[in-house]
Write a protein that holds these residues in place. Structure first.
Motif, PDB file in Angstrom:
ATOM      1  N   THR A  17       0.832  -1.205   0.000  1.00 16.81           N
ATOM      2  CA  THR A  17       0.000   0.000   0.000  1.00 16.81           C
ATOM      3  C   THR A  17       0.865   1.253   0.000  1.00 16.81           C
ATOM      4  N   ASP A  18       0.247   2.362  -0.367  1.00 12.00           N
ATOM      5  CA  ASP A  18       0.888   3.665  -0.216  1.00 12.00           C
ATOM      6  C   ASP A  18       0.682   4.159   1.207  1.00 12.00           C
ATOM      7  N   ILE A  19       1.680   4.884   1.732  1.00 10.42           N
ATOM      8  CA  ILE A  19       1.577   5.530   3.041  1.00 10.42           C
ATOM      9  C   ILE A  19       1.422   7.035   2.823  1.00 10.42           C
ATOM     10  N   ASP A  20       0.476   7.631   3.511  1.00 10.43           N
ATOM     11  CA  ASP A  20       0.333   9.092   3.477  1.00 10.43           C
ATOM     12  C   ASP A  20       1.388   9.681   4.412  1.00 10.43           C
ATOM     13  N   THR A  21       2.591   9.827   3.885  1.00  9.43           N
ATOM     14  CA  THR A  21       3.730  10.211   4.723  1.00  9.43           C
ATOM     15  C   THR A  21       3.635  11.648   5.220  1.00  9.43           C
TER      16      THR A  21
ATOM     17  N   GLY B  64      -4.287   3.499 -10.921  1.00 11.84           N
ATOM     18  CA  GLY B  64      -4.630   2.182 -10.416  1.00 11.84           C
ATOM     19  C   GLY B  64      -3.570   1.126 -10.644  1.00 11.84           C
ATOM     20  N   TRP B  65      -2.435   1.523 -11.212  1.00 10.98           N
ATOM     21  CA  TRP B  65      -1.377   0.547 -11.456  1.00 10.98           C
ATOM     22  C   TRP B  65      -0.677   0.174 -10.159  1.00 10.98           C
ATOM     23  N   PRO B  66      -0.183  -1.050 -10.071  1.00 15.49           N
ATOM     24  CA  PRO B  66       0.647  -1.415  -8.918  1.00 15.49           C
ATOM     25  C   PRO B  66       2.051  -0.842  -9.068  1.00 15.49           C
ATOM     26  N   MET B  67       2.815  -0.917  -8.001  1.00 13.68           N
ATOM     27  CA  MET B  67       4.242  -0.652  -8.095  1.00 13.68           C
ATOM     28  C   MET B  67       4.876  -1.802  -8.865  1.00 13.68           C
ATOM     29  N   LEU B  68       5.719  -1.482  -9.848  1.00 13.98           N
ATOM     30  CA  LEU B  68       6.403  -2.478 -10.659  1.00 13.98           C
ATOM     31  C   LEU B  68       7.832  -2.647 -10.168  1.00 13.98           C
ATOM     32  N   MET B  69       8.338  -3.862 -10.251  1.00 15.16           N
ATOM     33  CA  MET B  69       9.703  -4.114  -9.791  1.00 15.16           C
ATOM     34  C   MET B  69      10.364  -5.154 -10.692  1.00 15.16           C
ATOM     35  N   GLY B  70      11.654  -4.935 -10.977  1.00  8.91           N
ATOM     36  CA  GLY B  70      12.434  -5.930 -11.682  1.00  8.91           C
ATOM     37  C   GLY B  70      13.018  -6.949 -10.710  1.00  8.91           C
TER      38      GLY B  70
ATOM     39  N   HIS C 280      15.273  -8.991  -8.337  1.00  7.74           N
ATOM     40  CA  HIS C 280      16.287  -8.556  -7.367  1.00  7.74           C
ATOM     41  C   HIS C 280      16.317  -7.025  -7.255  1.00  7.74           C
ATOM     42  N   GLU C 281      15.160  -6.419  -7.429  1.00 14.32           N
ATOM     43  CA  GLU C 281      14.999  -4.960  -7.323  1.00 14.32           C
ATOM     44  C   GLU C 281      16.065  -4.226  -8.164  1.00 14.32           C
ATOM     45  N   ALA C 282      16.201  -4.654  -9.423  1.00 14.67           N
ATOM     46  CA  ALA C 282      17.136  -3.984 -10.335  1.00 14.67           C
ATOM     47  C   ALA C 282      16.608  -2.628 -10.773  1.00 14.67           C
ATOM     48  N   TRP C 283      15.300  -2.421 -10.623  1.00 11.95           N
ATOM     49  CA  TRP C 283      14.637  -1.147 -10.887  1.00 11.95           C
ATOM     50  C   TRP C 283      13.233  -1.245 -10.299  1.00 11.95           C
ATOM     51  N   TYR C 284      12.596  -0.122 -10.119  1.00  9.41           N
ATOM     52  CA  TYR C 284      11.169  -0.141  -9.789  1.00  9.41           C
ATOM     53  C   TYR C 284      10.503   1.115 -10.332  1.00  9.41           C
ATOM     54  N   ALA C 285       9.197   1.020 -10.487  1.00 10.97           N
ATOM     55  CA  ALA C 285       8.404   2.146 -10.990  1.00 10.97           C
ATOM     56  C   ALA C 285       7.132   2.236 -10.163  1.00 10.97           C
ATOM     57  N   LYS C 286       6.805   3.446  -9.724  1.00 10.82           N
ATOM     58  CA  LYS C 286       5.660   3.620  -8.830  1.00 10.82           C
ATOM     59  C   LYS C 286       4.808   4.809  -9.280  1.00 10.82           C
ATOM     60  N   PRO C 287       3.511   4.599  -9.489  1.00 13.87           N
ATOM     61  CA  PRO C 287       2.631   5.732  -9.795  1.00 13.87           C
ATOM     62  C   PRO C 287       2.535   6.683  -8.601  1.00 13.87           C
TER      63      PRO C 287
ATOM     64  N   ALA D  29       0.679  10.692  -7.963  1.00 17.95           N
ATOM     65  CA  ALA D  29       0.085  11.970  -8.378  1.00 17.95           C
ATOM     66  C   ALA D  29      -0.013  12.081  -9.888  1.00 17.95           C
ATOM     67  N   GLY D  30      -0.435  10.996 -10.563  1.00 15.23           N
ATOM     68  CA  GLY D  30      -0.619  11.026 -12.003  1.00 15.23           C
ATOM     69  C   GLY D  30       0.649  10.889 -12.816  1.00 15.23           C
ATOM     70  N   LYS D  31       1.777  10.762 -12.154  1.00 17.02           N
ATOM     71  CA  LYS D  31       3.069  10.591 -12.812  1.00 17.02           C
ATOM     72  C   LYS D  31       3.588   9.184 -12.542  1.00 17.02           C
ATOM     73  N   LEU D  32       4.761   8.873 -13.098  1.00 17.42           N
ATOM     74  CA  LEU D  32       5.411   7.607 -12.814  1.00 17.42           C
ATOM     75  C   LEU D  32       6.816   7.892 -12.299  1.00 17.42           C
ATOM     76  N   LEU D  33       7.108   7.405 -11.092  1.00  8.24           N
ATOM     77  CA  LEU D  33       8.442   7.528 -10.518  1.00  8.24           C
ATOM     78  C   LEU D  33       9.216   6.258 -10.848  1.00  8.24           C
ATOM     79  N   VAL D  34      10.388   6.418 -11.423  1.00  9.29           N
ATOM     80  CA  VAL D  34      11.221   5.270 -11.796  1.00  9.29           C
ATOM     81  C   VAL D  34      12.573   5.405 -11.116  1.00  9.29           C
ATOM     82  N   SER D  35      13.027   4.317 -10.504  1.00  5.02           N
ATOM     83  CA  SER D  35      14.304   4.330  -9.800  1.00  5.02           C
ATOM     84  C   SER D  35      15.180   3.178 -10.273  1.00  5.02           C
TER      85      SER D  35
END
Length: 361
Positions: free
Chosen positions: A134-138, A228-234, A236-243, A245-251
Motif C-alpha cells: 500500500t501507499d503511506i500518506d507520509t 490504479g497501477w501497482p508498483m512495478l519491480m524488476g 532482485h529490485e534492479a529497478w522499480y516504478a511507482k505511480p 500523483a498522475g506521474k510515474l516515478l522510476v528508480s
C-alpha cells in the motif's frame, strides 16, 4: 534542563520525539530549514511488510495495526497500491527467489499486461503480484506526529546543526551554530549523520553507511491513467516504478555508498536504471520532469540500531533504518519508548537483541 533531546528531524526523529514527549520535556533539533528534508522527504512511501531483513519485517508487521486504525476515528494512513514483479525469460531462478522473499503469487503474463498495459509482451516472460502493498500518506503521518509532540509540550527547532556534544554533569551539553542546550538524554536519530553525532559525543561509531537512491519523475507513459497501477519491480529490485500523483516515478534502485550529504541523482546511474525499465515496457522514456536522490542509511549488518549505547548511558541510538523507516516507524517508536522507560516491550526479546547497539560492542 531538557529530558530528551532528539537530533534529526526525519520520520525517525519526529516519531521518537512524539512518543518520548509523553515521558518528559522533549526538544527535536533539525539541521535543515524544514523537517523531513533528506531521506524522509524523498521516500517512495510504500508499506510492504515483506520487504527488508527479518527484524524490519517484524517491525513493519507490528506497525500495520497503527497505520490501518490510528484511533480517534481517523482514517487509515494506507491506500491500495499493490506490487507486481516482472522478469525476462532468462531470469526464472531470480524470479522464484523473489516470489519467496516477497510472498508473491505468480500470475499469467496476460493478466499482468491487462493491469499494466505498457508492459512488453515480447519481454515479460514471468509475472507475480500481491495486493497487500500500500501507499503511506507520509505527509499526514509526519504532520500528525509533529502535532502530537507539541500537544505533549515538546517542540522542534530547525536550522540547528549540532556542532558539539559533550558530557555535562549527569547529562549533556549540545552546541549548535546559534544556540546551546542541556539535556538529560540524547536520542541520535540523525540518519546519514548518526555516526558523526556519535563521534561528537565520544561514542564509538557503529558504521552507519549512507547509500544513495536515485529517482526520476516521468509523465504518465502513453497518456495512460496510472493511478490504479501497482508498483512495478524488476528481479532482485534492479529497478522499480511507482505511480504517484498522475506521474510515474522510476528508480534504478541504486545503493551506492556516499558520505553524509544533500544527495543528488547520478545521471549515468539514473540512465542505466531507466534503460532497465524501458527494456520491459513498450513506451520509451522521452522526457524527465524531475530527478532527485535521497540517502538510505544502513548499519554494517543491514539491521537498524535501536537502544542505549553500552558505554555511554543516556545516549540512545535510533538509526540505520535504511529504506524502511516509514513502514516500521510506529513499532520502532513504541520500542524506543519502552526501552527508555524500562518496560517490557511488546516485541520479542530476540528481536530487541538483534537491534541493540550492544551487538557492535
Amino acid at each position: 534542563m531538557i529530558d530528551f533531546l532528539v537530533i534529526g528531524g526525519g520520520v525517525a526523529g519526529i516519531a521518537a520525539a512524539a512518543h518520548l514527549a509523553e515521558l518528559g520535556s522533549t526538544l527535536l533539533l533539525e539541521r535543515e530549514d524544514v523537517l523531513g528534508f533528506h531521506a524522509s522527504g524523498r521516500s517512495a512511501a510504500m508499506f510492504e511488510e515483506d520487504y527488508g531483513p527479518a527484524p524490519i519485517k517484524a517491525l513493519s508487521q507490528a506497525s500495520r495495526a497503527f497505520f490501518e486504525t490510528p484511533g480517534d476515528g481517523r482514517d487509515s494512513y494506507l491506500s491500495p497500491r499493490g506490487l507486481m514483479l516482472v522478469a525476462h525469460q532468462d531470469q526464472r531462478a531470480g524470479f522464484e527467489a523473489d516470489l519467496a522473499e516477497l510472498d508473491l503469487a505468480e500470475i499469467p503474463v496476460a493478466e499482468a499486461l491487462t493491469r499494466v498495459p505498457i508492459l512488453s509482451p515480447d519481454k515479460v516472460a514471468f509475472a507475480a503480484a500481491h495486493d497487500t502493498a500500500t501507499d503511506i500518506d507520509t505527509d499526514r503521518l509526519m504532520g500528525d506526529w509533529t502535532k502530537l509532540l507539541r500537544q505533549r509540550g515538546g517542540d522542534t527547532r530547525t536550522r540547528q546543526e549540532v556542532t558539539a556534544l559533550t558530557r555535562h554533569g549527569a547529562g549533556w551539553r549540545v552546541e549548535t551554530r546559534s544556540d546551546s542546550f542541556e539535556a538529560r538524554q540524547i536520542v541520535n536519530a540523525a540518519g546519514a549523520w548518526a555516526d558523526v553525532i556519535a563521534e561528537m559525543a565520544g561514542v564509538r561509531p557503529v558504521g552507519i553507511q549512507p547509500r544513495r537512491r536515485s529517482m526520476a519523475q516521468l509523465p504518465a507513459p502513453g497518456g495512460h491513467d496510472v493511478s490504479g497501477w501497482p508498483m512495478l519491480m524488476g528481479v532482485h529490485e534492479a529497478w522499480y516504478a511507482k505511480p504517484q500523483a498522475g506521474k510515474l516515478l522510476v528508480s534504478p534502485a541504486d545503493a551506492d555508498p556516499v558520505p553524509p550529504q544533500d544527495a543528488w541523482a547520478d545521471d549515468m546511474v539514473l540512465a542505466e536504471g531507466l534503460a532497465r525499465y524501458e527494456e520491459m515496457v513498450t513506451t520509451p522514456v522521452t522526457r524527465l520532469e524531475a530527478s532527485w536522490a535521497g540517502l538510505r542509511s544502513f548499519a554494517p549488518d543491514g539491521v537498524p540500531v535501536f537502544g542505549q549505547d553500552p558505554r555511554q548511558p543516556g545516549f540512545w541510538w535510533y538509526a540505520g533504518q535504511g529504506g524502511y523507516g516509514f513502514q516500521s516507524a510506529p513499532a520502532s517508536a513504541r520500542l524506543l519508548h519502552d526501552l527508555v522507560t524500562g518496560r517490557d516491550p511488546e516485541i520479542d526479546r530476540d528481536l530487541i537483541a538483534a537491534l541493540s547497539p550492544e551487538r557492535f560492542a
